[in-house]
Design an enzyme around this catalytic site. Structure first.
Site, PDB file in Angstrom:
ATOM      1  N   HIS A 170       0.870  -1.171   0.000  1.00 56.73           N
ATOM      2  CA  HIS A 170       0.000   0.000   0.000  1.00 56.73           C
ATOM      3  C   HIS A 170       0.910   1.225   0.000  1.00 56.73           C
ATOM      4  O   HIS A 170       2.016   1.189   0.550  1.00 56.73           O
ATOM      5  CB  HIS A 170      -0.870   0.067   1.257  1.00 56.73           C
ATOM      6  CG  HIS A 170      -1.780  -1.100   1.471  1.00 56.73           C
ATOM      7  ND1 HIS A 170      -1.345  -2.277   2.020  1.00 56.73           N
ATOM      8  CD2 HIS A 170      -3.099  -1.255   1.238  1.00 56.73           C
ATOM      9  CE1 HIS A 170      -2.365  -3.126   2.110  1.00 56.73           C
ATOM     10  NE2 HIS A 170      -3.443  -2.526   1.641  1.00 56.73           N
ATOM     11  N   ASP A 185       2.233   2.161   3.344  1.00 52.68           N
ATOM     12  CA  ASP A 185       3.153   1.188   3.955  1.00 52.68           C
ATOM     13  C   ASP A 185       4.596   1.606   3.724  1.00 52.68           C
ATOM     14  O   ASP A 185       5.443   1.471   4.602  1.00 52.68           O
ATOM     15  CB  ASP A 185       3.023  -0.204   3.320  1.00 52.68           C
ATOM     16  CG  ASP A 185       1.657  -0.797   3.452  1.00 52.68           C
ATOM     17  OD1 ASP A 185       0.997  -0.522   4.455  1.00 52.68           O
ATOM     18  OD2 ASP A 185       1.250  -1.527   2.535  1.00 52.68           O
ATOM     19  N   GLU A 244     -10.691  -6.918  -4.293  1.00 46.22           N
ATOM     20  CA  GLU A 244     -10.560  -7.953  -3.266  1.00 46.22           C
ATOM     21  C   GLU A 244     -11.828  -8.003  -2.409  1.00 46.22           C
ATOM     22  O   GLU A 244     -12.098  -7.086  -1.646  1.00 46.22           O
ATOM     23  CB  GLU A 244      -9.348  -7.651  -2.385  1.00 46.22           C
ATOM     24  CG  GLU A 244      -9.091  -8.699  -1.324  1.00 46.22           C
ATOM     25  CD  GLU A 244      -7.772  -8.463  -0.610  1.00 46.22           C
ATOM     26  OE1 GLU A 244      -7.691  -8.809   0.576  1.00 46.22           O
ATOM     27  OE2 GLU A 244      -6.840  -7.932  -1.248  1.00 46.22           O
ATOM     28  N   GLU A 292      -8.938 -13.599  -1.156  1.00 44.62           N
ATOM     29  CA  GLU A 292      -8.233 -13.901   0.092  1.00 44.62           C
ATOM     30  C   GLU A 292      -8.972 -15.008   0.842  1.00 44.62           C
ATOM     31  O   GLU A 292     -10.191 -14.937   1.034  1.00 44.62           O
ATOM     32  CB  GLU A 292      -8.115 -12.666   0.974  1.00 44.62           C
ATOM     33  CG  GLU A 292      -7.410 -12.955   2.290  1.00 44.62           C
ATOM     34  CD  GLU A 292      -7.143 -11.725   3.130  1.00 44.62           C
ATOM     35  OE1 GLU A 292      -7.240 -11.844   4.365  1.00 44.62           O
ATOM     36  OE2 GLU A 292      -6.843 -10.661   2.554  1.00 44.62           O
ATOM     37  N   HIS A 340     -10.968 -13.956   3.996  1.00 47.03           N
ATOM     38  CA  HIS A 340     -12.159 -13.181   3.643  1.00 47.03           C
ATOM     39  C   HIS A 340     -13.278 -14.114   3.189  1.00 47.03           C
ATOM     40  O   HIS A 340     -14.456 -13.858   3.450  1.00 47.03           O
ATOM     41  CB  HIS A 340     -11.835 -12.179   2.540  1.00 47.03           C
ATOM     42  CG  HIS A 340     -10.927 -11.075   2.972  1.00 47.03           C
ATOM     43  ND1 HIS A 340     -10.535 -10.053   2.130  1.00 47.03           N
ATOM     44  CD2 HIS A 340     -10.335 -10.822   4.164  1.00 47.03           C
ATOM     45  CE1 HIS A 340      -9.737  -9.226   2.782  1.00 47.03           C
ATOM     46  NE2 HIS A 340      -9.597  -9.675   4.017  1.00 47.03           N
ATOM     47  N   ASP A 381      -0.611 -12.488   2.329  1.00 44.97           N
ATOM     48  CA  ASP A 381      -1.264 -11.464   3.159  1.00 44.97           C
ATOM     49  C   ASP A 381      -1.506 -12.089   4.530  1.00 44.97           C
ATOM     50  O   ASP A 381      -2.635 -12.343   4.937  1.00 44.97           O
ATOM     51  CB  ASP A 381      -2.571 -11.028   2.513  1.00 44.97           C
ATOM     52  CG  ASP A 381      -3.190  -9.829   3.222  1.00 44.97           C
ATOM     53  OD1 ASP A 381      -2.537  -9.281   4.135  1.00 44.97           O
ATOM     54  OD2 ASP A 381      -4.316  -9.448   2.879  1.00 44.97           O
TER      55      ASP A 381
END
Length: 440
Positions: A101, A104, A232, A268, A271, A339
């Site tokens: 990101h 980040d 996502e 993900e 998720h 992740d």
């Protein structure tokens, strides 16, 4: 240059009989399968946010992570050190990609202009490191959820000034991703949702989200970004309900607003389970709609009802995930981004290596098992036979649109007693175990 992980040398493949915890047991990056190396099949990436910015904090206590750049007080010096550590880590593990990101990798300044200058400096430093190491960018994105300005969302915020700021931030993040040769750009709507319908215009918010994404597509075309756009899905956390709830919801949204030709999904695992689905379900839905782009590889904890982002070690899960990827034709621009974060009690630098080695081995083994399953074709054959009635007779007429309710009633009135066949779920589960256990 400072060595940030001095306790670890180059991690290599030593085979399943090795007892070296800093060696791969199943991931041999140079192993060739169907004319392609395992490294290129899997396209592993490290998540910058968890691995270098994650501190191990939780609601009950501060971070515990021990990182050698913690002593640096200047934000830009710390940002450069983290990026240096990233490339050292990738080289020692043989990771071909990383993901980030914008916030980040570079600190936020007092103004947007200052923030952009900070990002420019770190992007330039990153580009030099990429040129000297060969490590590439799988995808970039913008953090549109952490800062208090995004308390009500970004593209879906009720405040148009927030929408404008978010657009400016994504514009800059797209430029950074292009500059670094990113293969994809991801949208994760961290706060694009609602807490209560009592104060929410859901139609306007979703319309605005679509406008935002169209603007991103237009600007990408303008600057020559040819990477794949990804969305996502996630059902909740931090909002009560997010507009990208699951893959089916995302696909419906994209088709409704004419965005489906520009976007694919970044699935993900954790998720998927938060949405009440399996990882394989979300991948299957994406695959069958031609929308499977990339994967954020992790797993949750069945006893905990939130996004725990643990490293994936369940071979049955990685096998079924790779089964879908192989049936989709493999990754093109996407890959397997970890992740995932080490547990709070795993605070030493070496724990980052142990966790990634475990995840890489788990997906490598899963890929090999799934590859054999696909080559054998037994599961797909069973499915084809189960639906054989739609390839002839009345079933074929249904599929080809040759009949309606009148014709089907006529057929039903004259048909013989219906005979169904067993779905053989237990048989198939046993057969899956046969593949899994045969690998031991």
């Amino acid at each position: 240059m400072t060595e940030y992980f001095s306790g670890v040398s180059q991690v290599r493949y030593e085979g399943k009989d090795s007892d070296n915890p800093l060696a791969f047991k199943h991931y041999n990056p140079e192993e060739m399968i169907d004319g392609k190396s395992l490294k290129d099949h899997l396209r592993f990436a490290v998540a910058f946010w968890h691995s270098y910015q994650g501190r191990g904090a939780d609601p009950f206590g501060p971070g515990t992570a021990q990182r050698s750049w913690d002593h640096l007080h200047d934000p830009l010096d710390a940002a450069r050190a983290r990026m240096d550590a990233n490339f050292e880590f990738c080289q020692k593990l043989g990771l071909p990609f990383f993901c980030f990101h914008d916030r980040d990798i570079a600190p936020e300044g007092a103004t947007l202009a200052e923030t952009n200058k900070n990002l420019d400096k770190i992007v330039a430093h990153t580009k030099e490191l990429m040129a000297s190491t060969g490590v590439r960018l799988l995808w970039g994105t913008a953090n549109l959820f952490s800062h208090p300005r995004f308390v009500h969302g970004a593209a879906t915020a009720p405040n148009a000034e927030v929408f404008a700021y978010a657009a400016a931030q994504v514009k800059k993040a797209l430029e950074a991703t292009l500059e670094l040769g990113g293969a994809n750009y991801v949208f994760w709507g961290g706060r694009e949702g609602y807490e209560t319908l009592l104060n929410t215009d859901t139609k306007l918010e979703q319309d605005n989200l679509a406008r935002f994404l169209h603007m991103a597509v237009d600007y990408a075309r303008e600057i020559g970004f040819k990477g794949q756009f990804l969305i996502e899905p996630k059902p909740k956390e931090p909002t009560k309900h997010q507009y990208d709830f699951d893959t089916a919801t995302v696909i419906a949204f994209l088709k409704t607003y004419g965005l489906d030709k520009y976007f694919k999904t970044n699935i993900e695992a954790n998720h998927a389970t938060l949405a009440g689905h399996t990882f394989q379900h979300e991948l299957r839905v994406s695959r069958q709609h031609g929308m499977l782009g990339s994967i954020d590889a992790n797993q949750g904890d069945a006893q905990l009802g939130w996004d725990t982002d643990q490293f994936p070690v369940q071979i049955s899960e990685t096998t079924l995930a790779m089964y879908e990827v192989i049936l989709a034709g493999g990754f093109t621009s996407g890959g397997l981004n970890f992740d995932a974060k080490v547990r709070r009690a795993s605070f030493e630098p070496e724990d980052l290596f142990y966790s990634h080695i475990g995840g890489m081995d788990s997906f490598a083994l899963g890929f090999k098992i799934a590859h054999k399953m696909v080559k054998d074709g037994r599961f797909e054959q069973f499915i084809a036979e189960r639906y054989a009635s739609y390839r002839e007779g009345i079933g074929l007429k249904i599929v080809e649109g040759q009949v309606g309710f009148k014709e089907l009633e006529q057929y039903a009135l004259s048909q013989a007693p219906i005979r169904n066949r067993s779905g053989r779920q237990e048989f198939l589960e046993n057969f899956l175990n046969h593949y899994l256990y045969a690998s031991e």
